[in-house]
Write an enzyme that holds these catalytic residues in place. Structure first.
Site, PDB file in Angstrom:
ATOM      1  N   SER A  54      -8.042   7.696  71.124  1.00  0.00           N
ATOM      2  CA  SER A  54      -9.065   7.945  72.151  1.00  0.00           C
ATOM      3  C   SER A  54      -9.963   6.716  72.262  1.00  0.00           C
ATOM      4  O   SER A  54     -10.131   5.965  71.286  1.00  0.00           O
ATOM      5  CB  SER A  54      -9.908   9.151  71.728  1.00  0.00           C
ATOM      6  OG  SER A  54     -11.122   9.183  72.439  1.00  0.00           O
ATOM      7  N   TYR A  67     -14.550  14.123  65.606  1.00  0.00           N
ATOM      8  CA  TYR A  67     -13.490  13.791  66.568  1.00  0.00           C
ATOM      9  C   TYR A  67     -13.237  12.283  66.584  1.00  0.00           C
ATOM     10  O   TYR A  67     -12.098  11.827  66.467  1.00  0.00           O
ATOM     11  CB  TYR A  67     -13.884  14.271  67.966  1.00  0.00           C
ATOM     12  CG  TYR A  67     -12.884  13.901  69.025  1.00  0.00           C
ATOM     13  CD1 TYR A  67     -11.643  14.530  69.073  1.00  0.00           C
ATOM     14  CD2 TYR A  67     -13.148  12.904  69.962  1.00  0.00           C
ATOM     15  CE1 TYR A  67     -10.702  14.191  70.040  1.00  0.00           C
ATOM     16  CE2 TYR A  67     -12.217  12.556  70.933  1.00  0.00           C
ATOM     17  CZ  TYR A  67     -11.001  13.200  70.965  1.00  0.00           C
ATOM     18  OH  TYR A  67     -10.074  12.856  71.912  1.00  0.00           O
TER      19      TYR A  67
HETATM   20  N1  LIG Z   1      -7.868  14.451  78.081  1.00  0.00           N
HETATM   21  C1  LIG Z   1      -8.645  13.464  77.687  1.00  0.00           C
HETATM   22  O1  LIG Z   1      -9.581  13.061  78.388  1.00  0.00           O
HETATM   23  C2  LIG Z   1      -8.378  12.790  76.377  1.00  0.00           C
HETATM   24  C3  LIG Z   1      -9.078  11.604  76.096  1.00  0.00           C
HETATM   25  C4  LIG Z   1      -8.835  10.952  74.895  1.00  0.00           C
HETATM   26  C5  LIG Z   1      -7.904  11.471  74.024  1.00  0.00           C
HETATM   27  N2  LIG Z   1      -7.239  12.629  74.324  1.00  0.00           N
HETATM   28  C6  LIG Z   1      -6.284  13.153  73.366  1.00  0.00           C
HETATM   29  O2  LIG Z   1      -5.074  13.420  73.984  1.00  0.00           O
HETATM   30  C7  LIG Z   1      -4.381  14.407  73.224  1.00  0.00           C
HETATM   31  C8  LIG Z   1      -3.722  15.393  74.140  1.00  0.00           C
HETATM   32  O3  LIG Z   1      -4.708  16.137  74.795  1.00  0.00           O
HETATM   33  P1  LIG Z   1      -4.651  16.445  76.362  1.00  0.00           P
HETATM   34  O4  LIG Z   1      -5.832  15.799  76.984  1.00  0.00           O
HETATM   35  O5  LIG Z   1      -3.285  16.126  76.899  1.00  0.00           O
HETATM   36  O6  LIG Z   1      -4.972  17.982  76.406  1.00  0.00           O
HETATM   37  P2  LIG Z   1      -4.028  19.255  76.466  1.00  0.00           P
HETATM   38  O7  LIG Z   1      -2.921  19.051  77.441  1.00  0.00           O
HETATM   39  O8  LIG Z   1      -4.944  20.416  76.672  1.00  0.00           O
HETATM   40  O9  LIG Z   1      -3.395  19.286  75.026  1.00  0.00           O
HETATM   41  C9  LIG Z   1      -4.137  19.650  73.900  1.00  0.00           C
HETATM   42  C10 LIG Z   1      -3.179  20.303  72.937  1.00  0.00           C
HETATM   43  O10 LIG Z   1      -3.873  20.555  71.719  1.00  0.00           O
HETATM   44  C11 LIG Z   1      -3.567  21.885  71.315  1.00  0.00           C
HETATM   45  N3  LIG Z   1      -4.681  22.427  70.566  1.00  0.00           N
HETATM   46  C12 LIG Z   1      -5.994  22.414  70.893  1.00  0.00           C
HETATM   47  N4  LIG Z   1      -6.715  23.034  69.952  1.00  0.00           N
HETATM   48  C13 LIG Z   1      -5.836  23.445  68.997  1.00  0.00           C
HETATM   49  C14 LIG Z   1      -5.954  24.136  67.763  1.00  0.00           C
HETATM   50  N5  LIG Z   1      -7.157  24.492  67.304  1.00  0.00           N
HETATM   51  N6  LIG Z   1      -4.833  24.392  67.054  1.00  0.00           N
HETATM   52  C15 LIG Z   1      -3.616  24.009  67.518  1.00  0.00           C
HETATM   53  N7  LIG Z   1      -3.443  23.325  68.673  1.00  0.00           N
HETATM   54  C16 LIG Z   1      -4.530  23.061  69.396  1.00  0.00           C
HETATM   55  C17 LIG Z   1      -3.353  22.658  72.620  1.00  0.00           C
HETATM   56  O11 LIG Z   1      -2.572  23.777  72.367  1.00  0.00           O
HETATM   57  P3  LIG Z   1      -2.532  24.999  73.414  1.00  0.00           P
HETATM   58  O12 LIG Z   1      -1.842  24.507  74.624  1.00  0.00           O
HETATM   59  O13 LIG Z   1      -1.754  26.044  72.672  1.00  0.00           O
HETATM   60  O14 LIG Z   1      -3.951  25.374  73.652  1.00  0.00           O
HETATM   61  C18 LIG Z   1      -2.633  21.621  73.471  1.00  0.00           C
HETATM   62  O15 LIG Z   1      -1.253  21.638  73.265  1.00  0.00           O
HETATM   63  C19 LIG Z   1      -5.386  15.004  72.247  1.00  0.00           C
HETATM   64  O16 LIG Z   1      -5.130  14.487  70.961  1.00  0.00           O
HETATM   65  C20 LIG Z   1      -6.716  14.463  72.767  1.00  0.00           C
HETATM   66  O17 LIG Z   1      -7.643  14.294  71.735  1.00  0.00           O
HETATM   67  C21 LIG Z   1      -7.458  13.283  75.493  1.00  0.00           C
END
Ligand SMILES: NC(=O)c1ccc[n+]([C@@H]2O[C@H](COP(=O)([O-])OP(=O)(O)OC[C@H]3O[C@@H](n4cnc5c(N)ncnc54)[C@H](OP(=O)(O)O)[C@@H]3O)[C@@H](O)[C@H]2O)c1
Length: 176
Positions: A54, A67
Site C-alpha cells: 500500500s 495497517y
Molecule cells: N482498495 C484500495 O484502495 C487499496 C489500497 C492499498 C492497498 N490495498 C490492498 O489491496 C488488497 C486487496 O484489497 P482490495 O482493495 O482488492 O479489496 P477487496 O476486493 O474488498 O478484497 C479484500 C479481501 O480481503 C478479505 N478480507 C477482509 N477482511 C478479512 C478478514 N477479517 N478475514 C479474512 N479475509 C478478509 C475479503 O474477503 P471477503 O470477500 O470474504 O470479504 C476480500 O477478499 C488488500 O491487501 C488491501 O490492503 C487496497
C-alpha cells in the site's frame, strides 16, 4: 484487509480481534502462501509473485499504525525475496496502491477512486520492469506529493495527523 476509520491504536473497537485478523490476513497469509507456491516455481525456473502492499507503507502512518506496518512488512518481504530468487527466474513484485475502488473503499466517493480494472491493467504492465511500483501514474504522483510536500516532521506531528483526518473526511461519502 484494511482499516475502516483512522484512529489511535487503543481507540479501535475489538482491538484484539482486529490485531489478530490483520496480522493473519496481511502478513501470515502472504508469507505462508509464498512458502507453499515458491518451491514449484523454483523447480520450473520461472514464476511471478505479485504482493499488494500500500502507499501507506511508504512511511509509517499514524492513526493506521497497524495497517501501515503490515503493508511495510509485505513490501520488505517482497523486495527481499525478489533479490533472493531473481537468479532462479522468479519475479516478486511489491505493489503500493493508493485508493482503488473495491470492497475496502466503499466509504469513499467514487470520483476519488481509481477503477480496479484500469489499475490492474496499468500495474500489470510494470511486471518484470520493476520490483516495486505504485501501479499507475496518478498513484505515483500521490506518492511523490506525500514525499515532497509533507515533510516527516509535519507528517508525524499533531497538525499532520489532523491534516490526514481532514483530507480523509474530505473524500468520504457524505452521510445522508
Ligand atoms: N482498495 C484500495 O484502495 C487499496 C489500497 C492499498 C492497498 N490495498 C490492498 O489491496 C488488497 C486487496 O484489497 P482490495 O482493495 O482488492 O479489496 P477487496 O476486493 O474488498 O478484497 C479484500 C479481501 O480481503 C478479505 N478480507 C477482509 N477482511 C478479512 C478478514 N477479517 N478475514 C479474512 N479475509 C478478509 C475479503 O474477503 P471477503 O470477500 O470474504 O470479504 C476480500 O477478499 C488488500 O491487501 C488491501 O490492503 C487496497
Amino acid at each position: 484487509m484494511a482499516y475502516v476509520y483512522q484512529m489511535p491504536f487503543l481507540s479501535k473497537l475489538n482491538i484484539d480481534k482486529y490485531i489478530r485478523d490483520i496480522l493473519n490476513c496481511n502478513i501470515l497469509s502472504t508469507v505462508k502462501m509464498t512458502w507453499i507456491i515458491l518451491p514449484q516455481m523454483v523447480a520450473r525456473k520461472k514464476g511471478i509473485i505479485i504482493n499488494i502492499s500500500s502507499l501507506s507503507a511508504m512511511r509509517p502512518f499514524p492513526l493506521i499504525a497497524v495497517y501501515s506496518s503490515t503493508k511495510a512488512s509485505v513490501d520488505f518481504f517482497s523486495q527481499a525475496l525478489d533479490a533472493e530468487y531473481s537468479s532462479h527466474g522468479i519475479i516478486v513484485q511489491s505493489v503500493l496502491p493508493s485508493f482503488v475502488k473495491s470492497g475496502l473503499t466503499t466509504i469513499f466517493c467514487d470520483s476519488f477512486l481509481t477503477r480496479a480494472e484500469a489499475y490492474a491493467r496499468s500495474a500489470l504492465n510494470t511486471v518484470g520492469l520493476t520490483r516495486k511500483t505504485t501501479g499507475c501514474l496518478s498513484h505515483s504522483i500521490q506518492g511523490c506529493a506525500l514525499k515532497w510536500f509533507l515533510p516527516e516532521w509535519l507528517h508525524f506531528s499533531p497538525a499532520g495527523m489532523a491534516l490526514q483526518l481532514f483530507l480523509t473526511n474530505l473524500f468520504m461519502k457524505k452521510q445522508k
